[in-house]
Design a protein around this motif. Sequence first.
Motif, short mmCIF file in Angstrom:
data_model
loop_
_atom_site.label_atom_id
_atom_site.label_comp_id
_atom_site.label_asym_id
_atom_site.label_seq_id
_atom_site.Cartn_x
_atom_site.Cartn_y
_atom_site.Cartn_z
N GLY A 138 0.64 -1.20 0.00
CA GLY A 138 0.00 -0.03 -0.08
C GLY A 138 0.71 1.34 0.06
N ASP A 139 0.51 2.14 0.73
CA ASP A 139 1.26 3.33 0.98
C ASP A 139 2.61 3.43 1.80
OD1 ASP A 139 -0.53 4.79 -0.57
OD2 ASP A 139 -1.68 5.22 1.18
N GLY A 140 2.75 1.86 2.16
CA GLY A 140 3.97 1.92 3.38
C GLY A 140 5.26 1.77 2.32
N VAL A 141 6.15 1.24 2.89
CA VAL A 141 7.69 0.87 2.20
C VAL A 141 7.46 0.02 1.19
CG1 VAL A 141 9.88 0.46 2.60
CG2 VAL A 141 8.80 1.50 4.25
N PRO A 142 7.56 0.27 -0.21
CA PRO A 142 7.53 -0.66 -1.30
C PRO A 142 8.62 -1.93 -1.13
CG PRO A 142 8.74 1.32 -1.99
CD PRO A 142 8.01 1.67 -0.51
N PRO A 143 8.20 -3.00 -1.61
CA PRO A 143 8.90 -4.25 -1.59
C PRO A 143 10.28 -3.77 -2.60
CG PRO A 143 7.38 -4.59 -2.85
CD PRO A 143 6.77 -3.34 -2.28
N THR A 144 11.54 -4.41 -2.11
CA THR A 144 12.44 -4.11 -2.81
C THR A 144 12.75 -5.19 -3.84
OG1 THR A 144 13.96 -5.66 -1.32
CG2 THR A 144 13.91 -3.09 -0.90
N ALA A 145 13.68 -5.18 -5.20
CA ALA A 145 13.63 -6.21 -5.94
C ALA A 145 14.05 -7.38 -5.32
CB ALA A 145 14.49 -5.84 -6.96
N GLU A 146 15.02 -7.44 -4.15
CA GLU A 146 15.63 -8.49 -3.57
C GLU A 146 14.43 -9.41 -2.95
OE1 GLU A 146 17.36 -5.71 -3.31
OE2 GLU A 146 19.38 -6.01 -3.44
N ALA A 151 34.89 -15.09 -9.12
CA ALA A 151 33.45 -15.18 -9.32
C ALA A 151 32.50 -14.39 -9.06
CB ALA A 151 33.17 -16.77 -8.36
N SER A 152 32.76 -13.46 -7.98
CA SER A 152 31.77 -12.34 -7.76
C SER A 152 31.80 -11.13 -8.99
CB SER A 152 32.25 -11.68 -6.55
OG SER A 152 32.06 -12.49 -5.34
N GLY A 153 33.18 -11.40 -9.45
CA GLY A 153 33.19 -10.09 -10.54
C GLY A 153 32.33 -10.85 -11.88
N ARG A 154 32.64 -11.94 -12.06
CA ARG A 154 32.16 -12.51 -13.26
C ARG A 154 30.61 -12.66 -13.10
NH1 ARG A 154 34.59 -18.39 -14.11
NH2 ARG A 154 33.00 -18.13 -15.92
N ALA A 155 30.19 -12.75 -12.13
CA ALA A 155 28.71 -12.72 -11.69
C ALA A 155 28.03 -11.17 -11.69
CB ALA A 155 28.17 -13.31 -10.26
N GLY A 156 29.07 -10.02 -12.06
CA GLY A 156 28.39 -8.81 -12.08
C GLY A 156 28.25 -8.09 -10.77
N ASP A 157 28.90 -8.77 -9.55
CA ASP A 157 28.86 -8.16 -8.26
C ASP A 157 30.03 -7.47 -7.88
OD1 ASP A 157 28.07 -7.43 -5.70
OD2 ASP A 157 27.22 -9.42 -5.13
N THR A 158 30.27 -6.43 -8.41
CA THR A 158 31.65 -5.83 -8.45
C THR A 158 31.98 -5.51 -7.11
OG1 THR A 158 31.53 -5.16 -10.68
CG2 THR A 158 33.26 -4.13 -9.42
N ARG A 183 11.79 -4.40 -12.86
CA ARG A 183 11.91 -4.11 -11.22
C ARG A 183 13.42 -4.47 -10.96
NH1 ARG A 183 6.60 -5.82 -12.00
NH2 ARG A 183 5.22 -4.51 -10.95
N VAL A 184 14.37 -3.33 -10.72
CA VAL A 184 15.61 -3.48 -10.46
C VAL A 184 16.10 -2.93 -9.31
CG1 VAL A 184 16.10 -3.88 -12.92
CG2 VAL A 184 16.15 -1.55 -12.08
N VAL A 185 17.22 -3.37 -8.79
CA VAL A 185 17.84 -2.67 -7.76
C VAL A 185 19.46 -2.68 -7.93
CG1 VAL A 185 18.50 -3.17 -5.21
CG2 VAL A 185 16.23 -3.49 -5.94
N ARG A 186 19.99 -3.68 -8.33
CA ARG A 186 21.56 -3.66 -8.63
C ARG A 186 21.76 -2.87 -10.11
NH1 ARG A 186 24.30 -9.02 -8.99
NH2 ARG A 186 22.90 -9.48 -10.76
N LEU A 243 14.15 2.73 -11.98
CA LEU A 243 15.41 3.29 -12.28
C LEU A 243 15.76 4.55 -11.45
CD1 LEU A 243 15.28 2.90 -16.24
CD2 LEU A 243 16.58 1.60 -14.60
N GLU A 244 14.64 5.34 -11.18
CA GLU A 244 15.16 6.46 -10.24
C GLU A 244 15.62 6.20 -8.95
OE1 GLU A 244 11.33 8.53 -9.68
OE2 GLU A 244 10.77 9.09 -11.77
N ARG A 245 15.59 4.96 -8.57
CA ARG A 245 15.85 4.54 -7.30
C ARG A 245 17.47 4.11 -7.46
NH1 ARG A 245 11.75 0.21 -5.09
NH2 ARG A 245 9.69 1.38 -5.67
N VAL A 246 17.80 4.04 -8.80
CA VAL A 246 19.26 3.43 -8.90
C VAL A 246 20.09 4.71 -9.47
CG1 VAL A 246 20.79 1.75 -10.26
CG2 VAL A 246 18.46 1.08 -9.42
N TRP A 247 19.82 5.51 -10.15
CA TRP A 247 20.61 6.44 -10.96
C TRP A 247 21.46 7.30 -10.12
CZ3 TRP A 247 15.78 8.46 -13.51
CH2 TRP A 247 15.14 9.75 -13.23
N PRO A 248 20.97 7.69 -8.73
CA PRO A 248 22.14 8.21 -7.96
C PRO A 248 23.28 7.87 -7.61
CG PRO A 248 19.63 8.58 -6.88
CD PRO A 248 19.66 7.52 -7.99
N GLN A 249 23.15 6.41 -7.68
CA GLN A 249 24.38 5.50 -7.58
C GLN A 249 25.25 5.45 -8.70
OE1 GLN A 249 23.18 1.93 -6.06
NE2 GLN A 249 21.25 2.54 -5.43
#
Length: 979
Positions: free
Chosen positions: A228-236, A449-456, A669-672, A700-706
């Motif tokens: 609802g109007d509460g904290v929206p769920p994250t992509a994770e 392995a982390s780098g190859r998975a895209g988790d820099t 719905r993206v976070v990373r 996307l608005e949530r991510v572009w500051p990063q």
Amino acid sequence: MGEGERSGVLIGRTAELATLTAALDRAAAGSAGVVLVSGDAGAGKSHLVATLARAARERGCAVLVGQCAELGESMPYLPLADALWTGSRDPELHAALEARPVLRRLLPDGQEPGAPAGGGASELGRQQVYGAVLGLLGELGRRSPVVLVLEDLHWADRSTRHLLTFLSRVLQHERVCLIGTYRSDDLHRRHPLRPVVAELLRLPNVTAAEVGPFGPDETGEYLAALAGDGVPPTAEEIARVHLRSEGNPFYAAELYTAARDGEEMPALLADLLLARVERLSENAARVVRAASVAGRRVDDELVRRVSALDEATVGEALREIVHHQLLVPDGAEGYTFRHALLREAVYADLLPGERTRLHAAFAALLADGPAAGHARAAAELAHHSLAAHDLPAAFTASLRAGREADRMGAPDEAHEHYDRALSLWDAVPDPEQAAGAGRVRVELDAARASGRAGDTRRAVSRLRRLLESAPRDDVRLGVLLREKLAHHLVDLDPEEATAVAREAVGMLPAEPPTPERAAALATYARNLLIREEDPRIPAIAEEAIAAARATGTAHAEASALVTLGFHRESRDPAPEVQALFARARDLAIEDGNHQVALRAAFHHARAMFDRGDLDGAARAADEAMRFVRANGLGWSSYGTTLRCLEFLIRYTTGDWEAAGRLAGGFQVRVVRPVEAQVSAYALFVEVARGEDITERMRWLERVWPQDPFIAYVARGLAAEDALWRGDTDAALEHTTALLASMAPRDVAAIRIIGTALWAQADRAVRARASGDAETAEAAAKAADDLLERARTAASTTPDGRPRTWLGLEGHAWLARAEAERARAHGDDDPGLWRAAVAAFSYGFTYEVARSRRRLAEALAVRGAREEAAAEWGAALRDAEALGAAPLVRALRDLGTRARLGASRPAPSPAAGLTAREREVLALVAAGRNNKEIAAALFISPKTASVHVSNILAKLGVTSRTQAAAKARDEDLLGDRPRR
């Protein structure tokens, strides 16, 4: 509690609701129909039917809803009685019931005075009841259409099942829509409703509507509605809940609510799931408990041996379990739990000692038995050994599983296995001997392995910790760690990455050459590229190549070759640099260094794209993406970039159907940042087609500051979307923010400047038309400043030296900027627009059409009507073929205002439709939605949506209804009888 009670809105279910609505429409027209709605418990059947019932009431229909209960055969006609009782408050129904005592007696207060005990419905004559129900429905239907809903038919008594069969057979011309719901997961082979359903579905007026699980996007939308109007769920959170619930709305709601309260398995959900297990015999329950320890998929032989039961007993137990639909057959020798949460509930209910014993038994079988050679044996052995508290076995199995995952191209899983092994390092005796390597090597494997998975970020964090704990006197190790850190840091903090690489190079002398210094030199040279024109780059790259060749460090040589090629390309865009990229790619592949291979492959394709060799770029990008997919590198840094380039090439060449297929895999719905980058690229086609980008932009608005690059792509295209909608203020808000965040001589700013100039020119044109000279003058002045910045970025590097290479697209956007600036000043110069058309003519179909629109407009103002009509017609043909709806509308508006359409024969509305689009139009005309179209043509719903958007643009209509009407009125499908 069902889906509707939780969220109050219907998520998805478009096709299923359409089936119910169609049945109601037929009933209203005098053709009775029956719909059997099936689905697992919690799938949302009741909410779907309630939505239909609400719509039916709004249309003036009479709606009767009755529920079965888990009471066996003790309450005959229970759902009918329930429907009549709740509906009897209506005066018309009450009067109709009073006229039919046989039905009145079904109600709770309908017992006649003096009637003997037990003289209820079970003693009524069946034919009397059937006739009375048929007459009642017919009478009500003559006043208004009737919807009769019988819920939970899996619990229906025998009399209700017979009544359902009777009504399904005899209802024909009554204005009645009969809807029955049942749980498909309760219909075991001997369930009494099963043959009834099979019989009814053979009748011509009976249709089925299966309510399946949610997809990931629908789960996300559902959880957002719950919040609802509460904290929206994250992509994770969405991904985790969807994975565990498998798209079941009830399970998803329970899991989501519980997770926010810190609870893993909600008690209510666990009790509901375990209730089904409690019906089993002792042996069957024993087998289910053993199966829950095995995992979601159950091997027949393994479970038999762990259960310590003989073959015949296990076989009988499995038949019972399958009969109750707890396990379902999966292949020749296996089973799977019907739902993963069922396995979780059973597993959580095990006693601690029982759980440990069963895990130990599975571990022993996997280690020594015939299953030891299974592809997943190491991962399963590690899991069972850890749960059985056998830490040495878990340690060695985790390492083996990590290496197997590496070989299989599964970097995410590889990291998890390495991480588990490292967590056990200090808890096992002689870990180096067991691992066959030191701890540093395993840590580096985990970071890689982390780098190859895209988790820099995770890779950088691990390397920082490792660098802090590494021995200070091991210089070569220090160089190695710093080089790896600099390699991963370049995407997060380029300045720090360069400083770390420089430090690594300075820690070892040039002679004798060492592999560590060669790699550090290559990384240092690469990181210096962020300054574009750093004069040290060629010398450092050449030194790296020499050191790499002297020490046989192929990956360092390949990396330095790419850097050298990129540096030379900026000065001399000759095709010879392609040889450097190709050599680097092949060298890295031979060495097994996938990251360097992908970097080289990207630049190989990108260089061709920048030179306008779009066919060559497409082939190179496709080849690179095959390598990416084959090696599980889709979310690595360059794997992500290559996915974007593959899409961008299709967008540029005008193959928007292929681009749409690629974008179908770009999640909303993206976070990373790595996910958001791919998602942002989908906006290119979505904006150009005029699709709704609200949901994608919200994430996307949530991510572009990063991430400035994500902001660059997303906000630049959001500005274009605003301009197509006539909102110059919103467009300038986006472009102003972007340009403020970019360096003054950043060449990437030219495209944003072009969009900002479009906005200023539109503002100036409108101001002059309304007599607002002050606003027009301000817009013209702003346009001058913008163009000056574009010219500076195009001609000068960030360090102030002359720029020698801009690229074809850069020159084209500069030409567009020049033309828009003139338009802002009221001098819409056809010559400048011709230059823009020519600049984009290397193959950028959409931008050529956009520039032609302005050229036609400028020519029309100067009275060159014939030439204007030619440019306008060419632009309109391309825009229609692309499905670029906003551009099509703008061109048609221009054609009307300038009367350019009369200059060419009016084409047939269907002339631009492809064969596939004609197939889609036929289904649109038949009233099918996107999901139904996708199913009929074996395509994805996203692709169906793209086709529909193209059709609307080509036909010049704004809705599916208008498209269907045009198809019928103008015989676009060629199905009108010939006379």
